[in-house]
Design a protein around this motif. Structure first.
Motif, PDB file in Angstrom:
ATOM      1  N   LYS A 163       0.901  -1.249   0.049  1.00  0.00           N
ATOM      2  CA  LYS A 163      -0.096  -0.047   0.023  1.00  0.00           C
ATOM      3  C   LYS A 163       0.785   1.122   0.104  1.00  0.00           C
ATOM      4  CE  LYS A 163      -3.954  -2.373   2.001  1.00  0.00           C
ATOM      5  NZ  LYS A 163      -4.599  -2.498   2.774  1.00  0.00           N
ATOM      6  N   ASP A 164       1.995   1.245  -0.919  1.00  0.00           N
ATOM      7  CA  ASP A 164       2.906   2.472  -1.069  1.00  0.00           C
ATOM      8  C   ASP A 164       2.284   3.334  -2.132  1.00  0.00           C
ATOM      9  OD1 ASP A 164       3.672   0.769  -2.955  1.00  0.00           O
ATOM     10  OD2 ASP A 164       5.473   0.510  -2.087  1.00  0.00           O
ATOM     11  N   GLY A 165       1.249   3.273  -2.703  1.00  0.00           N
ATOM     12  CA  GLY A 165       0.890   4.003  -3.884  1.00  0.00           C
ATOM     13  C   GLY A 165       1.717   3.916  -5.002  1.00  0.00           C
ATOM     14  N   LEU A 166       2.439   2.897  -5.465  1.00  0.00           N
ATOM     15  CA  LEU A 166       3.332   2.661  -6.483  1.00  0.00           C
ATOM     16  C   LEU A 166       2.660   3.032  -7.955  1.00  0.00           C
ATOM     17  CD1 LEU A 166       6.085   0.811  -7.248  1.00  0.00           C
ATOM     18  CD2 LEU A 166       4.340  -0.069  -8.760  1.00  0.00           C
ATOM     19  N   LEU A 167       1.247   2.357  -7.861  1.00  0.00           N
ATOM     20  CA  LEU A 167       0.657   2.667  -9.170  1.00  0.00           C
ATOM     21  C   LEU A 167       0.493   4.144  -9.386  1.00  0.00           C
ATOM     22  CD1 LEU A 167      -1.989  -0.524  -9.414  1.00  0.00           C
ATOM     23  CD2 LEU A 167       0.400  -0.014 -10.579  1.00  0.00           C
ATOM     24  N   SER A 168       0.248   4.971  -8.599  1.00  0.00           N
ATOM     25  CA  SER A 168       0.173   6.495  -8.669  1.00  0.00           C
ATOM     26  C   SER A 168       1.230   6.929  -9.255  1.00  0.00           C
ATOM     27  CB  SER A 168      -0.351   7.161  -7.249  1.00  0.00           C
ATOM     28  OG  SER A 168       0.851   7.118  -6.663  1.00  0.00           O
ATOM     29  N   ARG A 169       2.439   6.716  -9.329  1.00  0.00           N
ATOM     30  CA  ARG A 169       3.392   7.082 -10.169  1.00  0.00           C
ATOM     31  C   ARG A 169       3.522   7.047 -11.804  1.00  0.00           C
ATOM     32  NH1 ARG A 169       8.452   6.136  -6.124  1.00  0.00           N
ATOM     33  NH2 ARG A 169       9.768   5.959  -8.136  1.00  0.00           N
TER      34      ARG A 169
END
Length: 190
Positions: A163-169
């Motif tokens: 849940k580190d938001g990788l896809l938002s990058r």
């Protein structure tokens, strides 16, 4: 606070190349392989596959060029050293595999004279399967498919387990749809 994202050009090229690579793999595996060589549709299908390959080549080279020019984001660690090393190998491997597919595809087309054969209305060359470039292309497609599965699996692991938001990058801000009867407010979340 603005989300940390790759440059918009890199994001657009990433998703465009990803869709085209997937289309090319599906096209060759499930469509072209089922068409007999003497069927005129085989040549037409090969030309469509080659056209997508040219677009993939352009998109990949442009993305690699742009990546060198833009600010590099810090890596997101999974907390597992081996997985972080594997992620680096998979990322660089994907670029190498895509370029290998492009070179081997171009070699097949040039060795067989495929574009000229298509212009003359000839049948798809059955001898293409005996070329070394064909073997490289087929093996490359299998390895590329496996690397894509690892890449997607790693991205999903980061997004939904860590849940580190990788896809938002690599994502895009899409406008929220306005609900009926609710006025849109500016500058604030409604």
């Amino acid at each position: 606070m603005e989300a940390v994202r790759h440059h918009w050009v890199i994001r657009v090229l990433h998703w465009a190349v990803a869709l085209m690579v997937t289309a090319a793999l599906v096209m060759s595996t499930f469509i072209m392989s089922q068409i007999p060589d003497e069927d005129p549709e085989k040549m037409a299908s090969a030309l469509r596959h080659m056209s997508v390959g040219v677009l993939i080549c352009g998109g990949t080279l442009l993305r690699l060029f742009w990546r060198r020019r833009s600010k590099r984001l810090p890596g997101l660690s999974s907390g597992m050293g081996w997985a972080d090393v594997l992620a680096g190998i998979v990322h660089r491997g994907l670029d190498l595999l895509v370029l290998t597919m492009i070179v081997s595809g171009a070699a097949m087309a040039l060795q067989t004279g495929l574009p000229l054969m298509a212009l003359r209305g000839e049948a798809f060359p059955a001898e293409i399967v005996s070329l070394f470039a064909f073997t490289v292309h087929v093996v490359g497609a299998c390895v590329l498919s496996g690397a894509l599965v690892l890449h997607i699996g790693g991205a999903l692991f980061h997004q939904f387990i860590l849940k580190d938001g990788l896809l938002s990058r690599m994502g895009f801000d899409l406008p929220r749809p306005q609900r009926r009867g609710v006025p849109q407010t500016e500058g604030r979340d409604a």
